[in-house]
Design an enzyme around this catalytic site. Sequence first.
Site, PDB file in Angstrom:
ATOM      1  N   ASN A  59       0.603  -1.148  -0.356  1.00 29.64           N
ATOM      2  CA  ASN A  59      -0.837  -0.524   0.155  1.00 29.64           C
ATOM      3  C   ASN A  59       1.016   1.318  -0.075  1.00 29.64           C
ATOM      4  OD1 ASN A  59      -0.637   2.490   2.350  1.00 29.64           O
ATOM      5  ND2 ASN A  59       0.341  -0.249   3.872  1.00 29.64           N
ATOM      6  N   PHE A  68      -1.076   7.854   4.487  1.00 33.91           N
ATOM      7  CA  PHE A  68      -1.915   8.900   5.605  1.00 33.91           C
ATOM      8  C   PHE A  68      -3.276   9.485   5.188  1.00 33.91           C
ATOM      9  CE2 PHE A  68       2.087   9.091   7.666  1.00 33.91           C
ATOM     10  CZ  PHE A  68       2.023   8.232   9.344  1.00 33.91           C
ATOM     11  N   SER A  79       6.087   5.276   8.421  1.00 40.87           N
ATOM     12  CA  SER A  79       5.554   4.837   7.789  1.00 40.87           C
ATOM     13  C   SER A  79       6.327   5.179   5.734  1.00 40.87           C
ATOM     14  CB  SER A  79       4.461   5.817   6.923  1.00 40.87           C
ATOM     15  OG  SER A  79       3.523   5.553   6.334  1.00 40.87           O
ATOM     16  N   ASN A 101       5.046   6.420   2.863  1.00 38.08           N
ATOM     17  CA  ASN A 101       4.096   6.413   2.098  1.00 38.08           C
ATOM     18  C   ASN A 101       3.974   8.690   2.412  1.00 38.08           C
ATOM     19  OD1 ASN A 101       3.373   4.106   0.945  1.00 38.08           O
ATOM     20  ND2 ASN A 101       2.396   3.612   2.297  1.00 38.08           N
ATOM     21  N   THR A 102       4.821   8.873   3.428  1.00 40.08           N
ATOM     22  CA  THR A 102       4.758  10.410   3.663  1.00 40.08           C
ATOM     23  C   THR A 102       6.698  10.819   2.956  1.00 40.08           C
ATOM     24  OG1 THR A 102       3.515  10.787   4.902  1.00 40.08           O
ATOM     25  CG2 THR A 102       4.758  11.985   4.611  1.00 40.08           C
ATOM     26  N   LYS A 150       6.798   4.098  16.560  1.00 36.26           N
ATOM     27  CA  LYS A 150       6.719   2.724  16.171  1.00 36.26           C
ATOM     28  C   LYS A 150       7.355   2.444  14.345  1.00 36.26           C
ATOM     29  CE  LYS A 150       3.375   0.442  12.445  1.00 36.26           C
ATOM     30  NZ  LYS A 150       1.440   0.400  12.438  1.00 36.26           N
ATOM     31  N   ASN A 164       6.629  -1.445  11.483  1.00 36.48           N
ATOM     32  CA  ASN A 164       5.836  -0.635  10.407  1.00 36.48           C
ATOM     33  C   ASN A 164       5.757  -1.771   9.193  1.00 36.48           C
ATOM     34  OD1 ASN A 164       4.349   1.698   8.733  1.00 36.48           O
ATOM     35  ND2 ASN A 164       5.013   2.461  10.171  1.00 36.48           N
TER      36      ASN A 164
END
Length: 374
Positions: A117, A121, A186, A188-189, A231, A260
């Site tokens: 994915n 966020f 994460s 994805n940022t 995390k 994560n």
Amino acid sequence: MTWAYRTLLRPALFCQDSEKVHDRTLRSLAWAARHETICHLLASLFHPADLPIELFGLKFPNPVGLAAGMDKQAAAVPVWPALGFGFSELGGVTRHAQPGNPAPRMFRAVADQALVNRMGFNNPGADAMAARLAEWRAQNRWPKHPVGINLGKSKTTPLAEAAQDYAYSLRALWPHADFFVVNVSSPNTPNLRQLQDKTALDEILAALHETNNGLAKSHPTPRAALPILVKVAPDLSFEALDEILELAGPRQIAGIVATNTTITRPASDDSHLQKIYSEAGGLSGRPLSTRSTEIIRHIRRQTRGRLPIIGVGGIFNAGDAWEKIIAGASLVQLYTGLVFEGPCAIRKIVDGLRLKLKSNGFNSLSQAIGSQSD
């Protein structure tokens, strides 16, 4: 029920776009969450017998929790305990509302029991999340299990202002959480993982520590500051991880969530899997299992068991959860396992853990934690 999900429902769901299925499922659960009778029915079907553990000064009815990412809008808060979870982690939530990355942004690697994915966020923002949580409380629908909130950085916020961004969200959501998780891992940022650097993370944790203590002292009925966990990414070297662990004492980190999603990909000769794995984003599920357990074991040994760990990554059954627990995790969380195994997974895992304790001669979960690593 597990057979029915795997054989009948899952094939039908997996023929559809992953994110669309997620959204429809969450809408259905949100509807169920608003009806107490439906929640009672779900609990009668899915809720396991208690397997209690106490951590962070909180009482968990069982050690199996909902991982962040499943309910980013606090849409179905009362339904998670009905499905048998011992705790739930909502979010990730950021200070500013944001749509996330362009779709498609969620992909299934079915043969490997994995997901990729790059959601980014997507969430309504801290203030809107706080308002929704206040509504659940006002309706007397608040869960009896601990509720955590995962905090991320807004995409539009410069890295230099990250500490203030996290602190704002903490302040807005503080009345509605039992614990917080600082998400700096994460993939994805853009550039978010740079905040795992010791100096950058120290600045964020200092701001959160000050905000947390201030809110606790000014509360109408003075209370203790809330537990704040960090995390971490599975892609960190042990050396980089050790630098984060050095902040545990000075910044009063309550625990580590390990881990994560990963930016690495397993080797595969399957052309379909190769196509899925070529997509940008974080990989979760079965391929992450071994690495997340390695991280858990390392943290346990480095901290001599003094820093609690929540284990995440590749948990589908009681054996997977047990592996994380004896490596050092006090609690575990599901996301991809829930997608692949369905709602019966929680009860099966908790019941299976009870059998594992008995067969290994343990009287409680606390005795089993880290028994393979100590």
